[in-house]
Design an enzyme around this catalytic site. Structure first.
Site, PDB file in Angstrom:
ATOM      1  N   ASP A 124       0.585  -1.424  -0.214  1.00 36.00           N
ATOM      2  CA  ASP A 124       0.049  -0.120   0.048  1.00 36.00           C
ATOM      3  C   ASP A 124       0.844   0.928  -0.031  1.00 36.00           C
ATOM      4  OD1 ASP A 124      -2.441   1.552   1.076  1.00 36.00           O
ATOM      5  OD2 ASP A 124      -1.343   1.846   2.888  1.00 36.00           O
ATOM      6  N   LYS A 125       0.376   2.664  -0.751  1.00 40.22           N
ATOM      7  CA  LYS A 125       0.981   3.230  -0.409  1.00 40.22           C
ATOM      8  C   LYS A 125       1.558   4.116   0.337  1.00 40.22           C
ATOM      9  CE  LYS A 125       0.007   7.107  -2.573  1.00 40.22           C
ATOM     10  NZ  LYS A 125      -0.018   8.512  -2.554  1.00 40.22           N
ATOM     11  N   THR A 126       0.480   4.669   0.747  1.00 36.17           N
ATOM     12  CA  THR A 126       0.621   6.411   1.936  1.00 36.17           C
ATOM     13  C   THR A 126       1.157   4.882   3.487  1.00 36.17           C
ATOM     14  OG1 THR A 126      -1.388   6.985   0.959  1.00 36.17           O
ATOM     15  CG2 THR A 126      -0.797   7.368   2.845  1.00 36.17           C
ATOM     16  N   THR A 172      -2.989   1.945  -4.996  1.00 35.10           N
ATOM     17  CA  THR A 172      -2.765   2.447  -4.205  1.00 35.10           C
ATOM     18  C   THR A 172      -4.486   3.170  -4.176  1.00 35.10           C
ATOM     19  OG1 THR A 172      -2.407   4.621  -3.268  1.00 35.10           O
ATOM     20  CG2 THR A 172      -1.881   4.176  -5.436  1.00 35.10           C
ATOM     21  N   GLY A 173      -5.141   3.951  -3.556  1.00 34.10           N
ATOM     22  CA  GLY A 173      -6.276   4.660  -3.787  1.00 34.10           C
ATOM     23  C   GLY A 173      -6.027   6.818  -4.380  1.00 34.10           C
ATOM     24  N   LYS A 179      -8.832  -2.787  -3.607  1.00 33.09           N
ATOM     25  CA  LYS A 179      -8.104  -3.239  -3.701  1.00 33.09           C
ATOM     26  C   LYS A 179      -7.788  -4.744  -3.214  1.00 33.09           C
ATOM     27  CE  LYS A 179      -5.672   0.940  -1.383  1.00 33.09           C
ATOM     28  NZ  LYS A 179      -5.784   1.359  -0.391  1.00 33.09           N
ATOM     29  N   ASP A 227      -0.936  -0.366   6.195  1.00 28.82           N
ATOM     30  CA  ASP A 227      -1.300   0.665   7.552  1.00 28.82           C
ATOM     31  C   ASP A 227      -2.267  -0.470   7.757  1.00 28.82           C
ATOM     32  OD1 ASP A 227      -3.396   1.370   5.935  1.00 28.82           O
ATOM     33  OD2 ASP A 227      -2.271   3.519   5.883  1.00 28.82           O
ATOM     34  N   ASP A 255      -6.963  -0.569   4.931  1.00 30.52           N
ATOM     35  CA  ASP A 255      -6.339  -1.898   4.221  1.00 30.52           C
ATOM     36  C   ASP A 255      -7.132  -3.163   5.171  1.00 30.52           C
ATOM     37  OD1 ASP A 255      -5.368   0.372   2.357  1.00 30.52           O
ATOM     38  OD2 ASP A 255      -3.569   0.112   3.809  1.00 30.52           O
TER      39      ASP A 255
HETATM   40  P1  ADP Z   1      -3.586   4.959   0.191  1.00 26.27           P
HETATM   41  O1  ADP Z   1      -4.078   3.452  -0.954  1.00 26.27           O
HETATM   42  O2  ADP Z   1      -2.481   5.271  -1.227  1.00 26.27           O
HETATM   43  O3  ADP Z   1      -3.312   4.249   1.689  1.00 26.27           O
HETATM   44  P2  ADP Z   1      -6.667   5.528   0.173  1.00 26.27           P
HETATM   45  O4  ADP Z   1      -6.741   4.284   0.153  1.00 26.27           O
HETATM   46  O5  ADP Z   1      -6.200   6.243   2.426  1.00 26.27           O
HETATM   47  O6  ADP Z   1      -5.049   6.432  -0.196  1.00 26.27           O
HETATM   48  O7  ADP Z   1      -6.855   6.508  -0.041  1.00 26.27           O
HETATM   49  C1  ADP Z   1      -7.029   7.375  -0.817  1.00 26.27           C
HETATM   50  C2  ADP Z   1      -7.694   8.315  -1.726  1.00 26.27           C
HETATM   51  O8  ADP Z   1      -9.206   8.358  -1.190  1.00 26.27           O
HETATM   52  C3  ADP Z   1      -6.440   9.785  -1.010  1.00 26.27           C
HETATM   53  O9  ADP Z   1      -5.105   9.922  -2.165  1.00 26.27           O
HETATM   54  C4  ADP Z   1      -7.994  11.168  -1.149  1.00 26.27           C
HETATM   55  O10 ADP Z   1      -7.783  10.850  -2.033  1.00 26.27           O
HETATM   56  C5  ADP Z   1      -8.878  10.295  -0.719  1.00 26.27           C
HETATM   57  N1  ADP Z   1      -8.883  10.442   0.977  1.00 26.27           N
HETATM   58  C6  ADP Z   1      -8.776   9.124   1.624  1.00 26.27           C
HETATM   59  N2  ADP Z   1      -9.172   9.841   2.965  1.00 26.27           N
HETATM   60  C7  ADP Z   1      -9.074  11.209   2.454  1.00 26.27           C
HETATM   61  C8  ADP Z   1      -9.572  12.559   3.476  1.00 26.27           C
HETATM   62  N3  ADP Z   1      -9.673  11.995   4.758  1.00 26.27           N
HETATM   63  N4  ADP Z   1      -9.561  13.276   3.688  1.00 26.27           N
HETATM   64  C9  ADP Z   1      -9.211  13.592   2.101  1.00 26.27           C
HETATM   65  N5  ADP Z   1      -9.213  12.700   0.674  1.00 26.27           N
HETATM   66  C10 ADP Z   1      -9.361  11.053   1.426  1.00 26.27           C
HETATM   67 MG    MG Z   2      -3.196   3.340   3.204  1.00 29.69          MG
END
Ligand code: ADP
Ligand code: MG
Length: 659
Positions: A345-347, A495-496, A523, A542, A546
């Protein structure tokens, strides 16, 4: 296992006393005497009774753990090692005693005595190594000090047992002391060494409002904290619980070893029977046939097998815990050696997960500050790293964070809520596309090229602006991906976030395959697709949004054991948020499996040669093994297995920092 009921100390005592009692047995034994030509002088009938006396003492005192084990195993209808040893020594002792009492035949008391000595020695060494393996956990438990300085409501300070601290109690920690409870600092400033918990070697600066955990060491300052968890609920206690449970849980390999042990017991009894019958059939003396039978049973004893796997498990779980890898599911951990692809997962996993607002792009007439303030008001309720970044920017600019009602988190999409009567959304570009909201892409495009995450602020269905946030890639990520590639494991990014960001991150890290703009459910689909390609997939995330993906993957690895959700969902939890630890999981899984396999060989393989030898297959050319020598072979196999397990190491760890 029955033999673990006896402690290391008990085996040690029985070993030394039996060893001393063995001296007169050796001195009085006709066989040994004839060796030194003393037979004539010592051979009076009475000496045989003295011999019987000492041997009986050894049989009952030294043989006790095996005799009681025999009874225990028969009661449980699980004949095993104790049955074999118990049976062997009982046969040897009874037969010899009957001969002393007048039945013609020969005695083998000295063989019996040395056999028991060696068995006790083997069990003693074994009990000590098992002890050593679980000592790693005890040292974790010992991290929590037993005394806490509690600050009572009247301001007085009282020393109480740390178990007596309840939630919301205040406690004081002095320089150099270990923390008695998890809590939040309310006054004071210090730096804290959390290395024993997280492996992170640099002390971390902490001040009022920061969370601290029991067991870490307070370096120089002194502070007051408010306990927020009972001792039994503290992070360390949970880790210890987790590791204990993992050590106790049986995996496939353990099942295999147990089945092998049962078969080996059956083999021992059958070959013992065949040996006895065959020697008698070819006309050998009864004593000779009995001696061969006893030797076969001793040598085939699945003693080492009982230890082969549990010892490796104990060492590997302890080793893992000390390196910040918490194993919750042993079967999944064993499967980790077969993984072909790791999905990241990226973030927060490959990136720091610490977003900073880089730019605010107004679309309508709204000002930058208004956009940030509106967004922050809603994000104040979200735990997402993006939310934290927006909130921080708002506070840095001293913007008003208004009250929000009807708050709702849209997982993987964004957040929504009502602020001052207006409906606000902070959402991903994907949401805009799904809802056919058009905007001037040229305004945000430059941010994507700079690898920035962009979220959009919508007020009463009208797009008012966008916020671009930057998150840095973890410095260890590149090296971790390289290590995985070198191990033949493919890395995949999920990633989202926007495709452009995913592409930029993948390029920077050398990841060839990525999937972007995915909702949490997508995912899961992505992982299922990879699995249907025949790949064995591990997912690293994290653990918050996920969770479904972690559960779908063959092996789910959560980073950041600070959150309880991570601990609940994943098979393996990484205490540090360091991608290099992902590679360590696979290295350790492979090393552990190799050790288990080697140990199974050392515990059983030698029987192929040993059983025929013990049965007397080479007796015609003068090669016969006494029961005691058989016991030496069996014990050596046990000791090899024990030492081999202790030699397990995590091997070459992934290099730290950028390569
Ligand atoms: P990742 O897969 O990188 O962990 P997430 O699934 O948590 O990302 O989120 C995917 C996308 O959804 C983010 O890039 C953002 O655009 C949007 N997003 C998620 N949560 C929030 C939030 N609390 N506020 C604003 N945008 C959000
Ligand atoms: Mg994440």
């Amino acid at each position: 296992m029955a033999h673990h009921a006896h402690s290391a100390g008990d085996f040690g005592r029985r070993f030394w006393i039996s060893l001393i009692l063995t001296i007169p047995v050796l001195a009085l034994s006709p066989a040994v005497q004839s060796l030194f030509g003393l037979e004539a002088r010592m051979a009076f009938r009475g000496s045989l009774y003295v011999l019987l006396f000492f041997s009986t003492a050894i049989f009952f005192y030294g043989g006790w753990p095996f005799l009681s084990g025999l009874v225990g195993e028969l009661k449980a209808r699980l004949p095993g090692m104790m049955t074999l040893i118990g049976l062997a020594i009982t046969v040897a002792w009874t037969y010899s005693a009957v001969v002393v009492l007048g039945v013609p035949g020969s005695i083998f008391f000295w063989e019996l005595a040395t056999l028991i000595d060696i068995m006790l020695l083997g069990h003693w060494i074994e009990a000590r190594s098992v002890l050593g393996a679980s000592r790693a956990l005890d040292s974790l438990a010992a991290l929590i000090p037993s005394v806490a300085h509690r600050k009572n409501p009247d301001g007085s300070i009282e020393d109480v047992p740390s178990t007596a601290l309840s939630v919301n109690d205040l406690f004081i920690v002095l320089p150099g002391e270990k923390l008695p409870a998890d809590g939040v600092i309310i006054e004071g400033e210090t730096s804290i060494d959390e290395s024993l918990l997280t492996g992170e070697s640099v002390p971390v600066g902490k001040h009022a409002g920061d969370r601290v955990v029991a067991g870490s060491i307070n370096m120089q300052g002194s502070f007051t904290a408010r306990a927020d968890r009972k001792r039994s609920e503290s992070f360390v206690s949970k880790v210890i619980d987790l590791v204990r449970k993992a050590q106790a849980s049986k995996s496939h390999t353990q099942d295999l070893a147990d089945r092998a042990a049962l078969w080996l017991t059956i083999t021992a009894l059958v070959s013992g029977g065949i040996t006895l019958v065959s020697w008698l059939a070819v006309g050998a003396a009864f004593a000779y046939a009995i001696e061969r039978t006893v030797t076969v049973m001793i040598i085939t004893c699945p003693h080492a097998l009982g230890l082969a796997i549990p010892l490796v498990v104990a060492v590997s779980t302890g080793l893992a815990a000390r390196n910040g890898l918490l194993i919750r599911n042993r079967t999944a951990f064993e499967e980790a050696r077969l993984i072909d692809a790791v999905v990241f997962d990226k973030t927060g996993t490959l990136t720091e997960g610490r977003f900073a607002v880089r730019a605010v792009v107004p679309f309508a007439k709204a000002s930058e500050d208004d956009i940030l303030s509106l967004a922050a008001s809603v994000e104040a309720r979200s735990e997402h790293p993006i939310a934290k970044g927006i909130l921080k920017a708002a506070t840095d600019h001293s913007l008003r964070v208004a009250e929000v009602t009807h708050f709702e988190a849209m997982k993987g999409v964004g957040v929504k809520g009502v602020v001052n009567g207006g409906q606000i959304l902070v959402v991903s570009p994907g949401w805009l596309a799904d809802n056919k909201v058009s905007y001037d892409a040229a305004l945000v495009e430059p941010h994507y090229t700079q690898r920035r995450t962009v979220v959009f602020v919508v007020l009463n269905k009208a797009l008012v602006g966008a916020i671009a946030l930057g998150d840095s890639i973890r410095p260890e990520a590149r090296a971790a991906i390289n290590t995985l590639t070198a191990m033949g494991i493919k890395s995949i990014l999920l990633t989202g976030d926007k495709k452009e960001i995913a592409e930029a991150v993948s390029k920077e890290l050398g990841i060839s395959e990525y999937y972007a703009e995915l909702l949490p459910a997508q995912k899961v689909d992505a992982i299922n697709k990879l699995k249907s390609r025949g790949l064995r997939v591990a997912m690293v995330g994290d653990g918050i949004n996920d969770a479904p993906a972690l559960a779908t993957a063959d092996v789910g690895i959560a980073v950041g054991a600070g959150t309880d959700i991570a601990i609940e969902t994943a098979d393996i939890v990484l205490v540090r948020s360091n991608p290099a630890d992902v590679a360590s999981v696979f290295t350790l899984a492979r090393a552990t499996y190799r050790k288990m396999f080697q140990n199974l060989f050392w515990a059983t393989g030698y029987n192929v040669v040993a059983i025929p030898l013990a049965a007397g297959a080479l007796a015609s050319i003068g090669v016969v093994i006494s029961p005691a020598l058989g016991a030496v072979f069996m014990s050596v196999s046990t000791v090899i297995v024990a030492i081999n397990a202790r030699l397990l190491s995590i091997g070459t760890r992934a290099p730290r920092g950028p390569a």
